[in-house]
Design a protein around this motif. Structure first.
Motif, PDB file in Angstrom:
ATOM      1  N   THR A 106       0.834  -1.205   0.000  1.00  0.00           N
ATOM      2  CA  THR A 106       0.000   0.000   0.000  1.00  0.00           C
ATOM      3  C   THR A 106       0.867   1.253   0.000  1.00  0.00           C
ATOM      4  OG1 THR A 106      -1.610  -1.217   1.321  1.00  0.00           O
ATOM      5  CG2 THR A 106      -1.885   1.166   1.213  1.00  0.00           C
ATOM      6  N   GLY A 136      -6.041   0.763   1.296  1.00  0.00           N
ATOM      7  CA  GLY A 136      -6.244   1.238   2.659  1.00  0.00           C
ATOM      8  C   GLY A 136      -7.660   0.973   3.138  1.00  0.00           C
ATOM      9  N   THR A 183      -2.302   3.028   7.395  1.00  0.00           N
ATOM     10  CA  THR A 183      -2.915   3.143   6.062  1.00  0.00           C
ATOM     11  C   THR A 183      -3.432   4.542   5.772  1.00  0.00           C
ATOM     12  OG1 THR A 183      -4.855   2.206   7.057  1.00  0.00           O
ATOM     13  CG2 THR A 183      -3.618   0.802   5.559  1.00  0.00           C
TER      14      THR A 183
END
Lengths: 295, 279
Positions: free
Chosen positions: A253, A270, B124
């Motif tokens: 990612t 994500g 993330t």
């Protein structure tokens, strides 16, 4: 008296607003705003810079689940997921052992816990040194006459994920151990004494006193192991940068975003991670809250 | 009698496993410790477990501290750690005080938002947080990690909230009879009573910030802004094959934590056990 209560009313408003303002602003700006933007970009082809952003619908998500370069990283998680069972088993074993009086208990407890406090970069380097060709592990095997067992621990794509997952166990086991030990020790000591009088041996004590007290926490940890396995980042990133088939979902990612500038795909990844984590959290709530009420 | 024999056998087994575990923990670290005192030549020509010629060869440490920027790393880490910790403690305890002591409109929504935010895996969201940090002009400044460590720290709010529930409201009430303002009550009464929760947060947060790697790595690529972990990470390039220097860097990184842990063991155990019992 009347004057005071009025005063307190005004104070109350001031306190609530001033005490909450900054944290709420930060929560919105650094937690929820990024999240909203992630949702938005995950349906676009944004490259991180360009002004014209094209809406691509579900394309990014479809690509992640069909293109093997993206999908294959899920497999790597399985190594870490498997390792977390080993990790929990070791933690449970030592928590049980050190629950009882034992000379040197404090020393062993500290030793088992300490790795959890070490800097991730330091751990990465320590184990690079440990696993490298002619490194510590190879030396040890040679010393024990097991030279034939020597492998390229982080050079061989077949083995690398075992080595990295083992490093992860080394790093995090102490944390589970301390939590388990804390839980077991919350059992009142009289219970063991009573059991001993009734002729219970150590195994009986484990089976009927320790295990019931700790079962929930273990189940919870197994569930959380899913999150841990999917969010593995530091150890492989530092030790190999994701090379040799050790790439994980999070490394992928991050690289997709900051190296390939493919923010559309990266944000979609994500979001997928987020969905998994939230699903696990909801499952935890459903499974654990209800049964706790029963008990 | 039979029991006694069984117990000794199991005691032996227990000690064997404990000793093996200690070996597994210690050997990878000790090897690095030994290497950090060797000269380059010595390192290349000696066995991993061979002791260095002298334990007073501090060349590698000097290298790591000055050339390797570990010194700068320490200064930056201490600065970031101090500001972020004070910020976290103040903001966290203030929110917890307001939420716990007052019933106001939107209180439950707020609580819900804080608890939900705990679920978001921060690594993330960095992809989009990065744009926001840039937008505020914090990129490549020490403020980026400070603000992120403070702003995304929900766990300490949670710890404070839980602890504040155990502080009796009669304390507030009797202070109010004496005419103390709400701020005084928070500052002079509640905050000191929160000492155990504050210790927990300092330990958990302190270790997390000291060890954090990715936030400084992403937001402060400038060499003068290295923190301990990024300074060490950057050893890979220039000293890639100089394991004795990397080892010195590792030792420098570990020693402060080891000392803190040895002197404050009880607080570490309490902190991590209390801080993790979430549900």
């Amino acid at each position: 008296m009347h004057r005071y209560s009025l005063d307190y009313k005004k104070q109350r408003t001031i306190i609530i607003i001033t005490f909450i303002m900054i944290p709420v602003a930060m929560l919105v700006i650094f937690s929820f705003l990024p999240l909203v933007r992630m949702f938005y970009y995950s349906f676009t082809d944004w490259n991180g810079l360009s002004k014209n952003i094209e809406n691509v619908g579900w394309d990014n998500y479809i690509k992640i689940f069909t293109d093997p370069t993206y999908f294959s990283v899920f497999k790597v998680s399985l190594y870490y997921f498997g390792a977390s069972f080993v990790q929990l088993a070791i933690a449970l074993y030592f928590a049980t052992v050190l629950n009882f009086k034992l000379p040197g208990k404090g020393f062993f407890k500290g030793m088992l816990f300490f790795p959890y406090l070490i800097n991730g970069v330091a751990i990465g380097f320590i184990f690079k040194h440990f696993f490298k060709v002619d490194g510590t592990l190879d030396m040890f095997l040679q010393m024990l006459g097991l030279g034939s067992w020597i492998h390229k621990w982080i050079g061989n794509p077949q083995i690398i994920n075992f080595s990295l997952a083992a490093t992860s166990v080394w790093r995090y086991m102490g944390f589970n151990f301390i939590i388990f030990l804390g839980t077991i020790q919350s059992v009142p000591g009289e219970l063991y004494e009573a059991a001993e009088i009734d002729g219970a041996n150590r195994w009986h004590q484990f089976r009927y006193i320790i295990w019931p007290s700790i079962r929930r926490i273990i189940e919870l940890n197994l569930l959380l192991a899913i999150n841990g396995a999917i969010s593995v980042f530091e150890i492989p990133y530092i030790m190999t940068g994701g090379a040799n088939g050790s790439n994980t979902f999070v490394i992928q990612t991050i690289n997709t975003a900051f190296e390939k500038n493919d923010f559309g795909i990266a944000t979609a990844m994500g979001i997928i991670l987020l969905v998994i984590v939230v699903a696990v959290a909801l499952a935890q709530r459903l499974l654990f809250r209800e049964s706790e009420v029963e008990a | 009698m039979e029991h006694r024999v069984k117990y000794t056998a199991s005691a032996v087994f227990k000690y064997i496993t404990l000793v093996l575990a200690v070996i597994a923990v210690v050997v990878p670290i000790v090897v690095v410790f030994i290497a950090s005192f060797k000269t380059n030549k010595e390192y290349l020509n000696s066995g991993t477990l061979e002791l260095p010629q002298s334990f007073t060869n501090f060349e590698n440490f000097k290298y790591a501290f000055i050339d390797g920027k570990m010194m700068i790393g320490y200064l930056n880490t201490i600065l970031i750690l101090a500001v972020a910790l004070i910020g976290t403690l103040l903001l966290g305890s203030m929110v917890a005080y307001a939420i716990n002591r007052f019933k106001f409109k939107g209180r439950n929504v707020l609580l819900f938002l804080f608890l939900t935010a705990m679920l978001i895996p921060p690594i993330t969201t960095q992809i989009t947080t990065f744009q926001i940090v840039r937008f505020f002009g914090l990129y490549n400044t020490r403020w980026a990690p400070i603000v992120l460590f403070m702003g995304t720290d929900i766990i300490s709010i949670y710890i404070f909230l839980r602890f504040m529930e155990s502080i009796s409201r009669s304390i507030d009430e009797s202070a109010m009879i004496d005419g103390a303002s709400y701020f005084r009550i928070y500052w002079n009464l509640i905050l000191p009573l929160m000492a155990p929760a504050i210790t927990t947060v300092i330990i958990i947060k302190g270790v997390a910030i000291y060890n954090d790697f990715y936030i400084p790595q992403l937001y402060m690529p400038k060499a003068e802004l290295s923190v301990v972990s990024t300074a060490l990470y950057r050893f890979q390039g220039p000293y890639g094959r100089r394991w004795e220097i990397i080892s010195a860097g590792i030792v420098i990184t570990i020693v402060p934590v080891l000392l803190a842990f040895m002197s404050l063991q009880r607080y570490f155990y309490n902190g991590f056990t209390q801080g993790s019992i979430k549900s």
